[in-house]
Design an enzyme around this catalytic site. Structure first.
Site, PDB file in Angstrom:
ATOM      1  N   LYS A 101       0.826  -1.209   0.000  1.00 15.37           N
ATOM      2  CA  LYS A 101       0.000   0.000   0.000  1.00 15.37           C
ATOM      3  C   LYS A 101       0.861   1.260   0.000  1.00 15.37           C
ATOM      4  O   LYS A 101       0.621   2.189  -0.762  1.00 15.37           O
ATOM      5  CB  LYS A 101      -0.929   0.017   1.230  1.00 15.37           C
ATOM      6  CG  LYS A 101      -1.888  -1.165   1.290  1.00 15.37           C
ATOM      7  CD  LYS A 101      -2.870  -1.034   2.443  1.00 15.37           C
ATOM      8  CE  LYS A 101      -2.245  -1.171   3.830  1.00 15.37           C
ATOM      9  NZ  LYS A 101      -1.858  -2.551   4.183  1.00 15.37           N
ATOM     10  N   ARG A 104     -10.101   0.203   7.837  1.00 15.65           N
ATOM     11  CA  ARG A 104      -9.705  -1.172   8.104  1.00 15.65           C
ATOM     12  C   ARG A 104     -10.843  -1.977   8.717  1.00 15.65           C
ATOM     13  O   ARG A 104     -10.659  -3.162   9.015  1.00 15.65           O
ATOM     14  CB  ARG A 104      -8.516  -1.191   9.065  1.00 15.65           C
ATOM     15  CG  ARG A 104      -7.146  -1.352   8.395  1.00 15.65           C
ATOM     16  CD  ARG A 104      -6.092  -1.272   9.476  1.00 15.65           C
ATOM     17  NE  ARG A 104      -4.854  -1.912   9.143  1.00 15.65           N
ATOM     18  CZ  ARG A 104      -3.820  -1.317   8.542  1.00 15.65           C
ATOM     19  NH1 ARG A 104      -3.924  -0.078   8.140  1.00 15.65           N
ATOM     20  NH2 ARG A 104      -2.708  -1.986   8.332  1.00 15.65           N
ATOM     21  N   ARG A 138      11.302  -7.059   5.521  1.00 19.48           N
ATOM     22  CA  ARG A 138      11.227  -5.665   5.939  1.00 19.48           C
ATOM     23  C   ARG A 138      11.647  -5.521   7.404  1.00 19.48           C
ATOM     24  O   ARG A 138      12.303  -4.549   7.776  1.00 19.48           O
ATOM     25  CB  ARG A 138       9.798  -5.135   5.741  1.00 19.48           C
ATOM     26  CG  ARG A 138       9.669  -3.652   6.042  1.00 19.48           C
ATOM     27  CD  ARG A 138       8.325  -3.107   5.624  1.00 19.48           C
ATOM     28  NE  ARG A 138       7.288  -3.461   6.571  1.00 19.48           N
ATOM     29  CZ  ARG A 138       5.993  -3.211   6.404  1.00 19.48           C
ATOM     30  NH1 ARG A 138       5.577  -2.633   5.293  1.00 19.48           N
ATOM     31  NH2 ARG A 138       5.115  -3.560   7.311  1.00 19.48           N
ATOM     32  N   ARG A 188      10.553  -1.924  12.949  1.00 21.89           N
ATOM     33  CA  ARG A 188       9.162  -1.857  13.403  1.00 21.89           C
ATOM     34  C   ARG A 188       8.862  -2.984  14.388  1.00 21.89           C
ATOM     35  O   ARG A 188       9.199  -4.135  14.149  1.00 21.89           O
ATOM     36  CB  ARG A 188       8.215  -1.944  12.199  1.00 21.89           C
ATOM     37  CG  ARG A 188       8.063  -0.621  11.494  1.00 21.89           C
ATOM     38  CD  ARG A 188       7.209  -0.734  10.254  1.00 21.89           C
ATOM     39  NE  ARG A 188       5.888  -1.310  10.502  1.00 21.89           N
ATOM     40  CZ  ARG A 188       4.888  -1.254   9.634  1.00 21.89           C
ATOM     41  NH1 ARG A 188       5.063  -0.636   8.464  1.00 21.89           N
ATOM     42  NH2 ARG A 188       3.738  -1.803   9.908  1.00 21.89           N
ATOM     43  N   ARG A 236      -1.352 -10.070  12.795  1.00 18.59           N
ATOM     44  CA  ARG A 236      -1.840  -9.037  11.865  1.00 18.59           C
ATOM     45  C   ARG A 236      -2.623  -9.672  10.723  1.00 18.59           C
ATOM     46  O   ARG A 236      -3.629  -9.121  10.273  1.00 18.59           O
ATOM     47  CB  ARG A 236      -0.666  -8.226  11.319  1.00 18.59           C
ATOM     48  CG  ARG A 236      -0.117  -7.221  12.325  1.00 18.59           C
ATOM     49  CD  ARG A 236       1.298  -6.824  12.023  1.00 18.59           C
ATOM     50  NE  ARG A 236       1.423  -5.960  10.869  1.00 18.59           N
ATOM     51  CZ  ARG A 236       2.572  -5.753  10.220  1.00 18.59           C
ATOM     52  NH1 ARG A 236       3.671  -6.368  10.617  1.00 18.59           N
ATOM     53  NH2 ARG A 236       2.616  -4.942   9.186  1.00 18.59           N
TER      54      ARG A 236
HETATM   55  P1  ATP Z   1       1.568  -2.076   4.256  1.00 21.27           P
HETATM   56  O1  ATP Z   1       2.899  -2.742   4.387  1.00 21.27           O
HETATM   57  O2  ATP Z   1       0.748  -2.648   3.133  1.00 21.27           O
HETATM   58  O3  ATP Z   1       1.693  -0.596   4.202  1.00 21.27           O
HETATM   59  P2  ATP Z   1       1.084  -2.429   7.125  1.00 21.27           P
HETATM   60  O4  ATP Z   1       0.572  -3.651   7.764  1.00 21.27           O
HETATM   61  O5  ATP Z   1       2.512  -2.123   7.308  1.00 21.27           O
HETATM   62  O6  ATP Z   1       0.707  -2.427   5.593  1.00 21.27           O
HETATM   63  P3  ATP Z   1       0.234   0.048   8.353  1.00 21.27           P
HETATM   64  O7  ATP Z   1      -0.847   0.696   7.564  1.00 21.27           O
HETATM   65  O8  ATP Z   1       1.562   0.632   8.333  1.00 21.27           O
HETATM   66  O9  ATP Z   1       0.182  -1.460   7.877  1.00 21.27           O
HETATM   67  O10 ATP Z   1      -0.310  -0.075   9.884  1.00 21.27           O
HETATM   68  C1  ATP Z   1       0.460  -0.574  10.948  1.00 21.27           C
HETATM   69  C2  ATP Z   1      -0.402  -0.748  12.202  1.00 21.27           C
HETATM   70  O11 ATP Z   1      -1.027   0.508  12.572  1.00 21.27           O
HETATM   71  C3  ATP Z   1      -1.600  -1.701  12.061  1.00 21.27           C
HETATM   72  O12 ATP Z   1      -1.233  -3.050  12.250  1.00 21.27           O
HETATM   73  C4  ATP Z   1      -2.553  -1.180  13.156  1.00 21.27           C
HETATM   74  O13 ATP Z   1      -2.169  -1.617  14.443  1.00 21.27           O
HETATM   75  C5  ATP Z   1      -2.342   0.318  13.099  1.00 21.27           C
HETATM   76  N1  ATP Z   1      -3.337   0.944  12.184  1.00 21.27           N
HETATM   77  C6  ATP Z   1      -3.058   1.554  11.002  1.00 21.27           C
HETATM   78  N2  ATP Z   1      -4.187   1.969  10.395  1.00 21.27           N
HETATM   79  C7  ATP Z   1      -5.219   1.614  11.205  1.00 21.27           C
HETATM   80  C8  ATP Z   1      -6.638   1.737  11.133  1.00 21.27           C
HETATM   81  N3  ATP Z   1      -7.243   2.309  10.086  1.00 21.27           N
HETATM   82  N4  ATP Z   1      -7.384   1.239  12.159  1.00 21.27           N
HETATM   83  C9  ATP Z   1      -6.804   0.664  13.203  1.00 21.27           C
HETATM   84  N5  ATP Z   1      -5.478   0.500  13.336  1.00 21.27           N
HETATM   85  C10 ATP Z   1      -4.674   0.960  12.360  1.00 21.27           C
HETATM   86 MG    MG Z   2       2.372   0.820   5.292  1.00 24.77          MG
END
Ligand code: ATP
Ligand code: MG
Length: 192
Positions: free
Chosen positions: A14, A90, A129, A135, A146
């Site tokens: 994303k 989400r 990653r 992270r 997750r």
């Molecule tokens: P990607 O690698 O595709 O960007 P990602 O899993 O790294 O996806 P992030 O969007 O960076 O996801 O989000 C990291 C964490 O932040 C999530 O696991 C959650 O705990 C929190 N978070 C992010 N967005 C939301 C949301 N809309 N609602 C609730 N928690 C969220």
């Molecule tokens: Mg992300």
């Protein structure tokens, strides 16, 4: 105003594709994950709360997340030109809140890009990653949580947006350029 939701499992790309999309369409980027990690890094009160959820692989509660999102829209005038929502919504509750927020502004979600990647590749990418990202959520236990949370709470949004006629699934594996081209093809004609 043109509003795009970039949707997909953790590690689906994303953030990577959103960066390309802002360049191409001149939209404002809201990544809720980045926003929360920034609070954690700065040690704010919100960051402390967010960290308790993120480091366990869980979602931030809907009421808090929705408040943060609305606040971001209200305090950044540049969002008026249109927004890429990366990582939000989400949950169905967040999607309904987003519809209301945009309706208040005389707008709507124009399209949802769903990046579709197999679980094995997601896990592989997130572990890689994790070697560099620092992270707290890129380790195997948290990754599994997750993915479970994604399947249970977030994946139902696919049907939600299909029923709204807004969902555009794109194969999220292959080269970044090829995926980006496929996204642009899908977005063609969604500006109305
Ligand atoms: P990607 O690698 O595709 O960007 P990602 O899993 O790294 O996806 P992030 O969007 O960076 O996801 O989000 C990291 C964490 O932040 C999530 O696991 C959650 O705990 C929190 N978070 C992010 N967005 C939301 C949301 N809309 N609602 C609730 N928690 C969220
Ligand atoms: Mg992300």
């Amino acid at each position: 105003m043109y509003n795009l939701v970039v949707f997909g499992a953790p590690g689906s790309g994303k953030g990577t594709q959103s960066a390309r999309l802002i360049d191409e369409y001149g939209l404002y980027h809201i990544s809720t994950g980045e926003l929360l990690r920034d609070h954690i890094a700065r040690g704010t009160e919100l960051g402390k709360v967010a960290d308790t959820y993120i480091s366990k692989g869980n979602l931030i509660p809907d009421d808090l997340m929705i408040e943060i999102l609305e606040n971001t829209l209200n305090t950044n005038p540049d969002t008026a030109k249109g927004v890429i929502f990366d990582g939000f919504p989400r949950t169905i509750e967040q999607a309904e809140a987003l519809n209301k927020m945009l309706a208040k502004r005389g707008s709507k979600v124009h399209a949802v890009i769903g990046l579709e990647v197999a679980d094995a590749e997601l896990i592989d990418r997130l572990l890689k990653r994790g070697l560099e990202s620092g992270r707290s959520d890129d380790n195997i236990d948290t990754i599994n949580q997750r993915l479970q949370v994604y399947n249970k709470q977030t994946a139902p949004l696919r049907d939600y947006y299909i029923s709204e006629g807004k969902y555009h699934g794109v194969k999220g594996s292959g080269s970044i350029d090829d995926i980006f081209r496929a996204i642009k093809d899908e977005l063609h004609g969604t500006e109305e």
